[in-house]
Design a protein around this motif. Sequence first.
Motif, PDB file in Angstrom:
ATOM      1  N   ALA A  29      12.077   3.971   6.497  1.00 48.00           N
ATOM      2  CA  ALA A  29      12.815   5.153   6.041  1.00 48.00           C
ATOM      3  C   ALA A  29      11.884   6.115   5.318  1.00 48.00           C
ATOM      4  N   GLN A  30      10.997   5.580   4.509  1.00 52.50           N
ATOM      5  CA  GLN A  30      10.054   6.434   3.791  1.00 52.50           C
ATOM      6  C   GLN A  30       9.102   7.124   4.772  1.00 52.50           C
ATOM      7  N   LEU A  31       8.622   6.398   5.770  1.00 50.12           N
ATOM      8  CA  LEU A  31       7.684   6.973   6.727  1.00 50.12           C
ATOM      9  C   LEU A  31       8.351   7.972   7.669  1.00 50.12           C
ATOM     10  N   MET A  32       9.674   7.955   7.737  1.00 49.45           N
ATOM     11  CA  MET A  32      10.380   8.971   8.519  1.00 49.45           C
ATOM     12  C   MET A  32      10.194  10.351   7.886  1.00 49.45           C
ATOM     13  N   GLN A  33       9.849  10.375   6.607  1.00 50.76           N
ATOM     14  CA  GLN A  33       9.603  11.634   5.908  1.00 50.76           C
ATOM     15  C   GLN A  33       8.197  12.154   6.191  1.00 50.76           C
ATOM     16  N   GLY A  34       7.334  11.295   6.715  1.00 45.76           N
ATOM     17  CA  GLY A  34       5.965  11.682   7.019  1.00 45.76           C
ATOM     18  C   GLY A  34       4.990  10.591   6.639  1.00 45.76           C
ATOM     19  N   PRO A  35       3.725  10.753   7.013  1.00 44.52           N
ATOM     20  CA  PRO A  35       2.707   9.749   6.689  1.00 44.52           C
ATOM     21  C   PRO A  35       2.607   9.514   5.183  1.00 44.52           C
ATOM     22  N   ALA A  36       2.191   8.301   4.837  1.00 45.29           N
ATOM     23  CA  ALA A  36       2.027   7.935   3.429  1.00 45.29           C
ATOM     24  C   ALA A  36       0.927   6.893   3.315  1.00 45.29           C
ATOM     25  N   THR A  37       0.358   6.799   2.136  1.00 49.88           N
ATOM     26  CA  THR A  37      -0.664   5.776   1.898  1.00 49.88           C
ATOM     27  C   THR A  37       0.038   4.454   1.577  1.00 49.88           C
ATOM     28  N   VAL A  38      -0.739   3.393   1.624  1.00 48.80           N
ATOM     29  CA  VAL A  38      -0.190   2.071   1.299  1.00 48.80           C
ATOM     30  C   VAL A  38       0.365   2.076  -0.119  1.00 48.80           C
ATOM     31  N   SER A  39      -0.346   2.653  -1.055  1.00 47.28           N
ATOM     32  CA  SER A  39       0.114   2.706  -2.451  1.00 47.28           C
ATOM     33  C   SER A  39       1.422   3.481  -2.568  1.00 47.28           C
ATOM     34  N   THR A  61       2.589  -5.028  13.717  1.00 49.23           N
ATOM     35  CA  THR A  61       2.687  -5.970  14.834  1.00 49.23           C
ATOM     36  C   THR A  61       3.947  -5.704  15.654  1.00 49.23           C
ATOM     37  N   GLY A  62       5.009  -5.309  14.977  1.00 51.43           N
ATOM     38  CA  GLY A  62       6.261  -4.995  15.658  1.00 51.43           C
ATOM     39  C   GLY A  62       6.213  -3.696  16.431  1.00 51.43           C
ATOM     40  N   GLY A  63       5.180  -2.908  16.204  1.00 46.92           N
ATOM     41  CA  GLY A  63       5.024  -1.665  16.943  1.00 46.92           C
ATOM     42  C   GLY A  63       5.666  -0.448  16.302  1.00 46.92           C
ATOM     43  N   PHE A  64       6.094  -0.577  15.052  1.00 47.57           N
ATOM     44  CA  PHE A  64       6.768   0.532  14.387  1.00 47.57           C
ATOM     45  C   PHE A  64       5.819   1.529  13.739  1.00 47.57           C
ATOM     46  N   ILE A  65       4.693   1.020  13.243  1.00 40.59           N
ATOM     47  CA  ILE A  65       3.782   1.914  12.520  1.00 40.59           C
ATOM     48  C   ILE A  65       2.356   1.746  13.036  1.00 40.59           C
ATOM     49  N   ARG A  66       1.551   2.734  12.713  1.00 40.66           N
ATOM     50  CA  ARG A  66       0.104   2.628  12.931  1.00 40.66           C
ATOM     51  C   ARG A  66      -0.557   3.042  11.625  1.00 40.66           C
ATOM     52  N   SER A  67      -1.753   2.533  11.436  1.00 42.91           N
ATOM     53  CA  SER A  67      -2.479   2.874  10.223  1.00 42.91           C
ATOM     54  C   SER A  67      -3.870   3.372  10.579  1.00 42.91           C
ATOM     55  N   THR A  75      -3.808   5.190   5.521  1.00 45.09           N
ATOM     56  CA  THR A  75      -2.620   6.021   5.715  1.00 45.09           C
ATOM     57  C   THR A  75      -1.779   5.435   6.843  1.00 45.09           C
ATOM     58  N   LEU A  76      -0.476   5.444   6.622  1.00 45.65           N
ATOM     59  CA  LEU A  76       0.479   4.872   7.570  1.00 45.65           C
ATOM     60  C   LEU A  76       1.350   5.968   8.144  1.00 45.65           C
ATOM     61  N   GLU A  77       1.750   5.775   9.394  1.00 49.33           N
ATOM     62  CA  GLU A  77       2.700   6.704  10.006  1.00 49.33           C
ATOM     63  C   GLU A  77       3.517   5.959  11.044  1.00 49.33           C
ATOM     64  N   LEU A  78       4.715   6.483  11.290  1.00 49.21           N
ATOM     65  CA  LEU A  78       5.570   5.913  12.331  1.00 49.21           C
ATOM     66  C   LEU A  78       4.968   6.197  13.693  1.00 49.21           C
ATOM     67  N   ARG A  79       5.122   5.269  14.602  1.00 50.79           N
ATOM     68  CA  ARG A  79       4.732   5.519  15.983  1.00 50.79           C
ATOM     69  C   ARG A  79       5.859   6.301  16.645  1.00 50.79           C
ATOM     70  N   GLU A  80       5.500   7.251  17.489  1.00 47.28           N
ATOM     71  CA  GLU A  80       6.501   8.100  18.141  1.00 47.28           C
ATOM     72  C   GLU A  80       7.479   7.284  18.974  1.00 47.28           C
TER      73      GLU A  80
END
Length: 118
Positions: A29-39, A61-67, A75-80
């Motif tokens: 849900a947080q990453l739906m707002q945009g990329p974010a750092t691990v912290s 591993t589930g394929g939801f995010i990439r870093s 930095t983390l972001e949702l995969r399209e």
Amino acid sequence: MNAREAAREDSLDRLFSALSDRNRRAILAQLMQGPATVSEVAEPLQIALPSALKHLAVLETGGFIRSSKEGRVRTLELREDAFRALEHWVAERQRYWHSGFDRLEAQFLSAKKPKNSP
């Protein structure tokens, strides 16, 4: 089950497993707002950084995010395409249920028709 079907089932297992934890759903849900750092991701969850890293590994591993890592910052972001496999799985089940309801409706309506009607 052939190898392709087995791989698809394994992928679905990873997707559903990743979604089975409230902290991981909060991260998504947080990453739906945009990329974010691990912290930035770990802070609102009020969990230790090592715990956050474990959750992030499951999501990756589930394929939801990439870093990506730049220097010491990850930095983390949702995969399209993160939810595409889940959408497909749900759509298949919806088609099944809708066709069942359509058959039930047709049977019910045909039972309600008067005998003399065309």
